[in-house]
Design a protein around this motif. Structure first.
Motif, PDB file in Angstrom:
ATOM      1  N   TRP A 100      44.051  75.695  15.151  1.00 45.18           N
ATOM      2  CA  TRP A 100      44.720  75.367  13.949  1.00 45.18           C
ATOM      3  C   TRP A 100      43.750  74.028  13.067  1.00 45.18           C
ATOM      4  O   TRP A 100      44.656  73.480  12.290  1.00 45.18           O
ATOM      5  N   ASN A 101      42.705  74.184  13.252  1.00 38.48           N
ATOM      6  CA  ASN A 101      42.303  72.767  12.513  1.00 38.48           C
ATOM      7  C   ASN A 101      42.474  71.688  12.505  1.00 38.48           C
ATOM      8  O   ASN A 101      41.892  70.549  12.023  1.00 38.48           O
ATOM      9  N   MET A 102      43.233  71.452  13.873  1.00 41.24           N
ATOM     10  CA  MET A 102      43.995  69.826  13.743  1.00 41.24           C
ATOM     11  C   MET A 102      43.068  68.767  15.090  1.00 41.24           C
ATOM     12  O   MET A 102      42.712  67.416  14.184  1.00 41.24           O
ATOM     13  N   VAL A 103      43.115  69.416  16.023  1.00 36.79           N
ATOM     14  CA  VAL A 103      41.887  68.328  16.472  1.00 36.79           C
ATOM     15  C   VAL A 103      40.355  68.611  16.452  1.00 36.79           C
ATOM     16  O   VAL A 103      39.906  69.689  15.701  1.00 36.79           O
ATOM     17  N   LYS A 104      39.168  68.238  16.023  1.00 35.99           N
ATOM     18  CA  LYS A 104      38.359  67.122  15.071  1.00 35.99           C
ATOM     19  C   LYS A 104      37.277  66.981  16.027  1.00 35.99           C
ATOM     20  O   LYS A 104      35.963  67.161  16.062  1.00 35.99           O
ATOM     21  N   LEU A 105      37.830  66.327  17.077  1.00 37.25           N
ATOM     22  CA  LEU A 105      36.878  65.738  18.083  1.00 37.25           C
ATOM     23  C   LEU A 105      37.322  66.099  19.841  1.00 37.25           C
ATOM     24  O   LEU A 105      38.242  66.093  19.985  1.00 37.25           O
ATOM     25  N   LEU A 106      35.793  66.029  19.912  1.00 39.41           N
ATOM     26  CA  LEU A 106      35.715  66.195  21.691  1.00 39.41           C
ATOM     27  C   LEU A 106      35.187  65.296  21.948  1.00 39.41           C
ATOM     28  O   LEU A 106      33.813  65.272  21.907  1.00 39.41           O
ATOM     29  N   SER A 107      35.857  65.240  23.033  1.00 35.84           N
ATOM     30  CA  SER A 107      34.456  63.844  23.519  1.00 35.84           C
ATOM     31  C   SER A 107      35.048  63.793  25.222  1.00 35.84           C
ATOM     32  O   SER A 107      35.790  65.059  25.790  1.00 35.84           O
ATOM     33  N   SER A 108      34.784  63.121  26.765  1.00 36.88           N
ATOM     34  CA  SER A 108      34.224  62.930  27.194  1.00 36.88           C
ATOM     35  C   SER A 108      35.905  62.620  28.337  1.00 36.88           C
ATOM     36  O   SER A 108      36.153  62.972  28.935  1.00 36.88           O
ATOM     37  N   ASP A 109      36.150  60.663  28.037  1.00 33.49           N
ATOM     38  CA  ASP A 109      36.977  60.233  28.594  1.00 33.49           C
ATOM     39  C   ASP A 109      36.291  59.740  29.773  1.00 33.49           C
ATOM     40  O   ASP A 109      37.050  59.623  30.298  1.00 33.49           O
ATOM     41  N   ALA A 110      35.368  59.911  29.949  1.00 35.01           N
ATOM     42  CA  ALA A 110      33.935  59.740  31.209  1.00 35.01           C
ATOM     43  C   ALA A 110      35.172  58.514  32.241  1.00 35.01           C
ATOM     44  O   ALA A 110      34.575  57.135  30.913  1.00 35.01           O
ATOM     45  N   HIS A 111      35.844  58.368  33.201  1.00 35.29           N
ATOM     46  CA  HIS A 111      35.852  56.687  34.201  1.00 35.29           C
ATOM     47  C   HIS A 111      34.990  57.270  35.425  1.00 35.29           C
ATOM     48  O   HIS A 111      34.429  56.443  35.410  1.00 35.29           O
ATOM     49  N   HIS A 112      34.615  58.798  35.782  1.00 33.51           N
ATOM     50  CA  HIS A 112      34.179  58.120  37.416  1.00 33.51           C
ATOM     51  C   HIS A 112      33.366  59.564  37.362  1.00 33.51           C
ATOM     52  O   HIS A 112      33.542  60.312  36.964  1.00 33.51           O
ATOM     53  N   PRO A 113      31.744  59.288  38.198  1.00 32.00           N
ATOM     54  CA  PRO A 113      31.376  60.023  38.408  1.00 32.00           C
ATOM     55  C   PRO A 113      31.647  61.595  38.757  1.00 32.00           C
ATOM     56  O   PRO A 113      31.464  62.864  38.393  1.00 32.00           O
ATOM     57  N   GLU A 114      32.770  61.789  40.172  1.00 34.64           N
ATOM     58  CA  GLU A 114      33.013  62.366  40.311  1.00 34.64           C
ATOM     59  C   GLU A 114      34.871  63.227  39.765  1.00 34.64           C
ATOM     60  O   GLU A 114      35.094  64.073  39.362  1.00 34.64           O
ATOM     61  N   ARG A 115      35.700  61.621  39.396  1.00 32.38           N
ATOM     62  CA  ARG A 115      36.930  62.251  39.140  1.00 32.38           C
ATOM     63  C   ARG A 115      37.196  62.375  37.642  1.00 32.38           C
ATOM     64  O   ARG A 115      37.959  63.224  38.049  1.00 32.38           O
ATOM     65  N   ARG A 116      36.851  62.339  36.820  1.00 29.53           N
ATOM     66  CA  ARG A 116      35.902  62.012  35.868  1.00 29.53           C
ATOM     67  C   ARG A 116      34.736  62.378  35.117  1.00 29.53           C
ATOM     68  O   ARG A 116      35.245  61.103  34.556  1.00 29.53           O
ATOM     69  N   ASP A 134      28.810  61.805  22.403  1.00 26.19           N
ATOM     70  CA  ASP A 134      30.417  61.069  22.957  1.00 26.19           C
ATOM     71  C   ASP A 134      31.701  59.633  22.876  1.00 26.19           C
ATOM     72  O   ASP A 134      31.233  58.390  22.801  1.00 26.19           O
ATOM     73  N   LEU A 135      32.502  60.101  22.032  1.00 28.75           N
ATOM     74  CA  LEU A 135      33.349  58.899  21.198  1.00 28.75           C
ATOM     75  C   LEU A 135      34.343  58.122  22.057  1.00 28.75           C
ATOM     76  O   LEU A 135      34.522  57.234  21.438  1.00 28.75           O
ATOM     77  N   HIS A 136      34.433  58.787  22.926  1.00 31.12           N
ATOM     78  CA  HIS A 136      35.525  58.452  24.218  1.00 31.12           C
ATOM     79  C   HIS A 136      35.392  58.478  25.484  1.00 31.12           C
ATOM     80  O   HIS A 136      35.587  59.425  26.731  1.00 31.12           O
ATOM     81  N   CYS A 137      34.543  57.137  26.128  1.00 29.75           N
ATOM     82  CA  CYS A 137      33.895  57.015  27.214  1.00 29.75           C
ATOM     83  C   CYS A 137      34.354  55.627  28.044  1.00 29.75           C
ATOM     84  O   CYS A 137      34.831  54.366  27.337  1.00 29.75           O
TER      85      CYS A 137
END
Length: 252
Positions: free
Chosen positions: A184-200, A3-6
């Protein structure tokens, strides 16, 4: 799985408000199958000095690691980074401490509604310094809707585009948009961007499962491997982007 973004570091931004919430989010990450995490707290150069941000980030990290050690139930590797808000003066800053630990990857966030000034020039300047920009949650920028040729140009130049797993799971317009960008091979990364256990919540594993079921196992494998590669400081899988075409007023 990486997870590269949280936003799990406690009390530093709009993510985990305290250590208890941070630990709950870490449990979610573990249960989703995540083994590597980059903590990417928000950094806005116009709101806080870099030195002060780094001090707060380090304090939050040490506090969380102390709690993790006390709990003793995690098998996750960690790195520090930041979600850096774009400013035209970004290329003039000392960005080494904001890149992911022991790498040249830098997570960059834009205004959601307004196209920033000098964006192409600044991104190019970052690349000439050896930094690899990662555009955070690319699906959230309304000013980029309708101009996939810009995203194509960025992707072709080596700028990485990241999407969040949440919108894929929720469905709707954003999910369709992300799917097209992956196609289209543009998005190469998927992350959660987790902020909150319920809302995000931390839901990367569920997002990759969705991609596997709806878009094919190979797509999911590439996204998973790209996250792991970036965590190790390596290059992503070399899949050139596809230039989108417009048919009947719709990009396909």
């Amino acid at each position: 799985m990486t997870d590269l973004h949280c936003h799990l570091l406690p009390g530093i931004d709009d993510g985990a408000k305290d250590v208890d919430m941070a630990l709950e989010l870490l449990r979610q990450e573990r249960n989703q199958g995540v083994t590597n995490i980059v903590f990417t707290s928000h950094f806005r150069p116009d709101h806080i000095a870099l030195h002060d941000f780094l001090k707060l980030r380090n304090q939050a990290f040490l506090k969380l690691m102390k709690a993790v050690e006390a709990e003793g139930s995690f098998d996750i590797s960690y790195k520090l980074g930041a979600e850096v808000y774009f400013t035209p003066t970004l290329a003039e800053m000392d960005l080494d401490s904001l890149c992911f630990t022991r790498s040249r990857y830098l997570l960059v966030e834009f205004s959601f509604n307004r196209e920033p000034a000098f964006v192409d020039e600044v991104l190019f300047d970052l690349q000439t310094r050896g930094i690899v920009p990662i555009i955070a949650h690319v699906e959230r920028y309304k000013w980029l809707y309708g101009q996939p040729e810009t995203l194509y140009r960025w992707a072709e130049s080596g700028i990485l585009l990241q999407s969040n797993s949440g919108p894929l799971l929720e469905g709707g317009e954003e999910a369709d948009y992300i799917r097209r960008l992956i196609d289209w091979n543009m998005v190469k990364l998927l992350s959660s961007d987790a902020h909150h256990p319920e809302r995000r919540p931390a839901n990367l594993g569920s997002g990759l499962m969705y991609v596997s079921q709806e878009m094919g196992k190979e797509r999911a494998r590439e996204l998973l491997q790209n996250g792991n590669r970036v965590f190790r400081g390596e290059s992503v899988i070399d899949q050139p982007p596809i230039y989108p075409k417009k048919r009947f007023g719709r990009w396909v």
